[in-house]
Design a protein around this motif. Structure first.
Motif, mmCIF file in Angstrom:
data_model
loop_
_atom_site.group_PDB
_atom_site.id
_atom_site.type_symbol
_atom_site.label_atom_id
_atom_site.label_comp_id
_atom_site.label_asym_id
_atom_site.label_seq_id
_atom_site.Cartn_x
_atom_site.Cartn_y
_atom_site.Cartn_z
ATOM 1 N N GLU A 35 0.748 -1.184 -0.019
ATOM 2 C CA GLU A 35 -0.062 0.029 0.038
ATOM 3 C C GLU A 35 0.989 1.103 -0.049
ATOM 4 O OE1 GLU A 35 -0.282 -2.123 2.806
ATOM 5 O OE2 GLU A 35 -1.250 -3.524 1.433
ATOM 6 N N ALA A 36 2.102 1.350 0.715
ATOM 7 C CA ALA A 36 2.791 2.545 0.805
ATOM 8 C C ALA A 36 3.420 2.866 -0.567
ATOM 9 C CB ALA A 36 3.988 2.160 1.883
ATOM 10 N N LEU A 37 3.683 1.886 -1.600
ATOM 11 C CA LEU A 37 4.207 2.100 -2.810
ATOM 12 C C LEU A 37 3.438 2.754 -3.556
ATOM 13 C CD1 LEU A 37 6.420 -0.981 -3.186
ATOM 14 C CD2 LEU A 37 7.137 1.334 -2.398
ATOM 15 N N GLU A 38 1.918 2.713 -3.593
ATOM 16 C CA GLU A 38 1.281 3.069 -4.591
ATOM 17 C C GLU A 38 1.326 2.647 -5.861
ATOM 18 O OE1 GLU A 38 0.283 7.403 -3.965
ATOM 19 O OE2 GLU A 38 1.265 7.360 -2.053
ATOM 20 N N LEU A 39 1.349 1.141 -5.955
ATOM 21 C CA LEU A 39 1.730 0.694 -7.379
ATOM 22 C C LEU A 39 0.572 0.376 -8.213
ATOM 23 C CD1 LEU A 39 4.254 -2.309 -6.275
ATOM 24 C CD2 LEU A 39 4.847 0.200 -7.245
#
Length: 141
Positions: A35-39
C-alpha cells in the motif's frame, strides 16, 4: 507518437504526475508495504533474469554488455513488454526499482526497449494496408 516513461527509485515518494507506477524488480523492496508504494502493478518478469543479474555483479561486466544481454532477453520474449506498453499508451509510465543508482540499473535499457517496441508497433499501424485480392474472375468459370 511521443511517450513519457520516467525512471524512479521505489523508495522515492509517489507524486501525482507519476502516472502508472510499475515496479520492475524480481525481488520485493525491503521494508515496504504494498500500500505504501502506490503501485499500479508489479512486473518481476520484466526484470533481468537471475542468471544475468548474478553474472553482471560477479564478473563486473560493463553496463553496455549488460544492456546488450538484457535487450536480448527481452527480445526473446516480446510479451514481457506488452503490459508496460499498455501503461505507456494510456499516459505517463513510471518504472520503479530498488537499485540505488538508476543509471546503473536495468531501467534505462528497459525504457529503451519499451520505446522501441512502441515505435515498431506504431510504424506497423502507419503502413498502408494492402487491399484484399479480387477473386471475382474465378466466379466466371
Amino acid at each position: 507518437m511521443s511517450y513519457s516513461i520516467a525512471l524512479k527509485r521505489v523508495y522515492a515518494p509517489a507524486e501525482p504526475d507519476d502516472g502508472a507506477r510499475v515496479l520492475v524488480d524480481r525481488l520485493w523492496p525491503r521494508g515496504k508495504a504494498r500500500e505504501a508504494l502506490e503501485l499500479s502493478a508489479w512486473h518481476p518478469e520484466a526484470a533481468p533474469s537471475n542468471a544475468l543479474r548474478r553474472k553482471y555483479r560477479r564478473d563486473r561486466r560493463s553496463q553496455a554488455a549488460f544492456d546488450t544481454r538484457y535487450g536480448l532477453e527481452l527480445a526473446d520474449n516480446d510479451d514481457l513488454l506488452l503490459p508496460l506498453m499498455r501503461y505507456a499508451r494510456a499516459g505517463r509510465l513510471t518504472l520503479l526499482t530498488a537499485s540505488r543508482r538508476i543509471e546503473d540499473s536495468h531501467l534505462p535499457a528497459l525504457r529503451e526497449s519499451v520505446l522501441q517496441a512502441l515505435e515498431k508497433e506504431d510504424a506497423a499501424d502507419r503502413d498502408p494496408v494492402a487491399s484484399p485480392p479480387c477473386y471475382a474472375h474465378e466466379l466466371d468459370r
